[in-house]
Write an enzyme that holds these catalytic residues in place. Structure first.
Site, PDB file in Angstrom:
ATOM      1  N   HIS A  72      -3.768  -4.880   0.338  1.00  0.00           N
ATOM      2  CA  HIS A  72      -3.293  -5.319   1.656  1.00  0.00           C
ATOM      3  C   HIS A  72      -3.407  -6.838   1.793  1.00  0.00           C
ATOM      4  O   HIS A  72      -4.419  -7.342   2.312  1.00  0.00           O
ATOM      5  CB  HIS A  72      -4.121  -4.655   2.758  1.00  0.00           C
ATOM      6  CG  HIS A  72      -3.749  -3.233   3.029  1.00  0.00           C
ATOM      7  ND1 HIS A  72      -2.669  -2.888   3.818  1.00  0.00           N
ATOM      8  CD2 HIS A  72      -4.302  -2.069   2.596  1.00  0.00           C
ATOM      9  CE1 HIS A  72      -2.582  -1.564   3.879  1.00  0.00           C
ATOM     10  NE2 HIS A  72      -3.556  -1.048   3.138  1.00  0.00           N
ATOM     11  N   GLU A 130      -1.989  -8.614   3.876  1.00  0.00           N
ATOM     12  CA  GLU A 130      -1.876  -8.957   5.299  1.00  0.00           C
ATOM     13  C   GLU A 130      -3.156  -8.690   6.087  1.00  0.00           C
ATOM     14  O   GLU A 130      -3.311  -9.187   7.214  1.00  0.00           O
ATOM     15  CB  GLU A 130      -0.702  -8.174   5.928  1.00  0.00           C
ATOM     16  CG  GLU A 130      -0.992  -6.751   6.353  1.00  0.00           C
ATOM     17  CD  GLU A 130      -1.129  -5.735   5.213  1.00  0.00           C
ATOM     18  OE1 GLU A 130      -1.264  -4.544   5.522  1.00  0.00           O
ATOM     19  OE2 GLU A 130      -1.108  -6.121   4.025  1.00  0.00           O
ATOM     20  N   CYS A 152       0.829  -1.203   0.000  1.00  0.00           N
ATOM     21  CA  CYS A 152       0.000   0.000   0.000  1.00  0.00           C
ATOM     22  C   CYS A 152       0.872   1.265   0.000  1.00  0.00           C
ATOM     23  O   CYS A 152       1.512   1.554  -1.006  1.00  0.00           O
ATOM     24  CB  CYS A 152      -1.006  -0.022   1.149  1.00  0.00           C
ATOM     25  SG  CYS A 152      -2.355   1.194   0.916  1.00  0.00           S
TER      26      CYS A 152
END
Length: 246
Positions: free
Chosen positions: A191, A193, A106
């Site tokens: 993202h 994660e 990001c």
């Protein structure tokens, strides 16, 4: 085995933390460092965290200890001019010059693009929040699937790629969802994660700070409930890139 034989060196990685931990992330995951460690860390490795938004960076003589670095998301703009952002740009240029693996997520994706000579802007189409399906390049040597879903939460994007960089993913919303620079640098706009609860918490915070409208927030929550990100595939890609398995 001889007693004096060298013990195998443990792989070591650093997380360059560009955001302050929210209360939910701190309590549930041990902070954003914990979120990244859950996705990327494997047994026998050493993982360190540097809070670069507070001016914490590795020393030059420590860089040789590391196999790679990960740059996190941030509330700050990658096209901004905060002192720590300029410090981070210089640090990333240094990592590039010595070919250390760097994965940017990001804001991390955007700041890598800027550090290498690209251009980052406020997206002309506004915020992207939710789960988006992105298209991945078949020509990349990474052997990527043709489409993957990922959690997105950004309003800036790389508008122009740095010289010699390769676009390896794009979407209807964002032209550069992923890029690669040589064999040692990769950026991902989404993202990989994130979990859904992290994004829901972020939507609430963005609404409270009047950064997004209530109607847009409600629409984002509804869309989030309908789809699932391809978390296992993203883990394989991120771990594989960072540790040289792709």
């Amino acid at each position: 085995m001889e007693e004096g034989m060298m013990v195998m060196k443990k792989k070591r990685f650093g997380v360059l933390l560009c955001a302050e931990d929210s209360e939910l992330v701190r309590k549930k995951y041990g902070g954003y460092f914990g979120v990244f460690a859950r996705m990327l860390a494997e047994e026998g490795e050493i993982w360190d965290v540097y809070r670069v938004a507070r001016g914490e960076f590795p020393e030059d003589d420590e860089l040789a200890l590391y196999n790679g670095f990960v740059i996190t998301g941030s509330c700050n703009d990658a096209h901004g001019n905060d002192p720590w952002i300029h410090q981070l740009l210089n640090f990333l240029q240094k990592l590039n010059s010595i070919n250390i693996k760097v994965l940017g997520i990001c804001f991390g994706h955007q700041i890598l693009g800027r550090a290498l000579g690209g251009k980052v802007i406020r997206s002309p189409t506004g915020w992207d929040i939710g789960i988006r399906t992105i298209n991945l390049s078949s020509s990349s040597s990474l052997n990527l699937p043709s489409k993957l879903s990922i959690i997105e939460c950004h309003r800036d994007e790389i508008w122009e790629l740095p010289p010699k960089a390769e676009v390896i993913a794009w979407s209807e919303k964002t032209g550069i969802e992923m890029f690669r620079y040589g064999d040692h640098i990769m950026g991902i706009q989404g993202h990989p994660e994130y979990t859904k609860d992290i994004l829901l918490h972020l939507i609430d915070r963005l609404t409270q700070h009047n950064l997004i409208h209530q109607e847009f927030a409600m629409e984002s929550r509804l869309k989030l409930a309908m789809w699932e990100p391809d978390k296992d595939s993203w883990k394989r890609i991120c771990v594989g890139f960072l540790k040289g398995r792709l």
